[in-house]
Design an enzyme around this catalytic site. Sequence first.
Site, PDB file in Angstrom:
ATOM      1  N   GLU A  49       5.395  -3.274   1.163  1.00 15.90           N
ATOM      2  CA  GLU A  49       5.899  -2.828  -0.171  1.00 15.90           C
ATOM      3  C   GLU A  49       5.497  -2.368  -0.263  1.00 15.90           C
ATOM      4  O   GLU A  49       4.324  -1.851  -0.362  1.00 15.90           O
ATOM      5  CB  GLU A  49       5.915  -4.064  -2.011  1.00 15.90           C
ATOM      6  N   GLY A  76       0.801  -1.847  -0.250  1.00 15.80           N
ATOM      7  CA  GLY A  76      -0.116   0.459   0.104  1.00 15.80           C
ATOM      8  C   GLY A  76       0.945   0.775  -0.070  1.00 15.80           C
ATOM      9  O   GLY A  76       1.734   1.402  -0.669  1.00 15.80           O
ATOM     10  N   SER A  77       0.092   2.801   0.562  1.00 13.20           N
ATOM     11  CA  SER A  77       1.086   3.825   0.464  1.00 13.20           C
ATOM     12  C   SER A  77       2.048   3.427   1.368  1.00 13.20           C
ATOM     13  O   SER A  77       2.359   2.937   2.635  1.00 13.20           O
ATOM     14  CB  SER A  77       0.129   4.851   1.255  1.00 13.20           C
ATOM     15  N   CYS A 134       2.561  -0.286  -9.191  1.00 13.53           N
ATOM     16  CA  CYS A 134       3.552   0.863  -8.164  1.00 13.53           C
ATOM     17  C   CYS A 134       5.523   0.238  -8.874  1.00 13.53           C
ATOM     18  O   CYS A 134       6.118   1.177  -8.793  1.00 13.53           O
ATOM     19  CB  CYS A 134       4.145  -0.611  -7.121  1.00 13.53           C
ATOM     20  N   VAL A 155       0.672   5.298   5.132  1.00 12.98           N
ATOM     21  CA  VAL A 155       0.306   4.664   5.566  1.00 12.98           C
ATOM     22  C   VAL A 155       1.481   3.303   6.393  1.00 12.98           C
ATOM     23  O   VAL A 155       1.563   3.272   7.697  1.00 12.98           O
ATOM     24  CB  VAL A 155      -0.664   3.547   4.763  1.00 12.98           C
ATOM     25  N   GLU A 213       4.718  11.033  -6.161  1.00 11.82           N
ATOM     26  CA  GLU A 213       3.810   9.669  -6.917  1.00 11.82           C
ATOM     27  C   GLU A 213       3.036  10.314  -7.801  1.00 11.82           C
ATOM     28  O   GLU A 213       1.821  10.833  -6.076  1.00 11.82           O
ATOM     29  CB  GLU A 213       3.962   8.579  -6.091  1.00 11.82           C
TER      30      GLU A 213
END
Length: 544
Positions: A293, A265-266, A327, A269, A426
Amino acid sequence: MPKGVFNVPVPVNEPVKNYAPGSPEKAALKKALEEARSRQVEIPMYIGSEEVYTDNKVKVSPPHDHQHVLGYFHEGDASHVRQAIDAALAARKGWAALSWEHRASIFLKAADLIAGPYRAEINAATMLGQSKNAYQAEIDAACEMIDFLRFNVKFMTDIYQQQPESSPGVWNRMEYRPLEGFVFAITPFNFTAIAGNLPAAPAMMGNVVLWKPAFTQVYAAQVLMKVFKEAGVPDGVINMILVDGPAAGEVVFSHPDFTGIHFTGSTRVFQTIWKTIGENIGTYKTFPRIVGETGGKDFVLAHESADARAVATGLVRGAFEYQGQKCSAASRAYIPAAMWEEVKQYILADLAEIKMGGVEDFSNFVNAVIDEKSFDKITSYLDQVGKDSGKAEIIAGGGYDKSTGYFIEPTIILAKDPRYVTLCEEIFGPVLSIYVYEKESFEEILDVVNTTSLYALTGAIFAQDRYAIERATERLVDSAGNFYINDKPTGAVVGQQPFGGARASGTNDKAGSVLNLLRWVSPRALKETLVSPKDYKYPFLQEP
């Protein structure tokens, strides 16, 4: 009971079906899409032996057709998280004690179910729920998920076969125990295979798991749960909870039996999760494994010796497949001035041919971004470029419309400043930012590539000059966990290019390799002395 040293089937990457006109797989997928659109499904949580329905129903719609209703999922709350933890811990003893070959058999069966009877269903669910075209769904939901399951079984046996040496009179052994407690898997919207692998990998090693898929991926996640159930995953081993992230985290990260997080995820987070675990470290029975990741700001660097057509193709595919929502997607590119015009013409010609629309029309290369929140974030960057006259300009695309679906045209931004915002942050959409550099500045541009971004996930060098390739490979050693030479920076294959990056891109534990599975075991060394000593005295004690 009988025992043996068992060899598992040798894994081979699942062949990618091409969905050509008249092919049986295309007919089956078209039928699955029609059937899915013709009905509405109710998606429960799976907790222990129960399918849990609540009064809080959330609509599921295709991102490219947000007025259509595919069904509803039943959102839970903190009480369901506690229920799932109890179910997992109740299942832990039996699952951990089950012979490894039976765990292997379950997940090998799951792979065969996806390869066969569930292939069209899981691809159709991924296409509709995540707005992913047929080819992108095939390489993800079918092939990569199958590869994760089959290769992980082989990696599991490779781990178990790693045994210590024994000296005379001693037999040394190593056993690879599951972790003590439960693992929490948090999965993203963009890859069904990641959503399946993050809970399956720890479970394969004997762990019990709470799985929280992204709400925007629930439609395909429920197909994965059907597969796991049919394959024989026991009740309570993988529990799918549909709970808001902070509400789930408050329960999970304060529980003494929390033993690990498997996350994609981000970055923000993941940093919050890491901080929370650190603050609660005295609560846990053991130090939790933290595997994640996160994001990327992935680069393509072209050298003056590169093939301009290859560079253009790598950029179009790398930046715009699945609307740039990978990603690993090519998000920033650095092109020598001498070849820029040629590369630009190739890219513009390709973009003029590309069609955008719903996934049901297989001729559409580009589909919708995942939801309105993402749409608004991406388009805010495009609007900003329009205000930043002189700093950057949109030279292709830039249009967007969310009246029917969340559609954003493939967009090329030409930046005058190598530190322009769209080259640094991003965006996670169909936006490629390009900076044109003079050929004598190749050494300087290597520094720019290395220092522009906080991330270090993927990157690529295009060149025919081998000295340039070696130079870039050396100078950019810390810039990407997956580095590509004369290819786009996407498309890692399980067993071939283990995937993951460092810096702000995560812990680089390499999904699709033995390295990831090692994080989900707690080894115990056993020493057995065959004939025990019966006198405390050593020879050195004797005097002549």
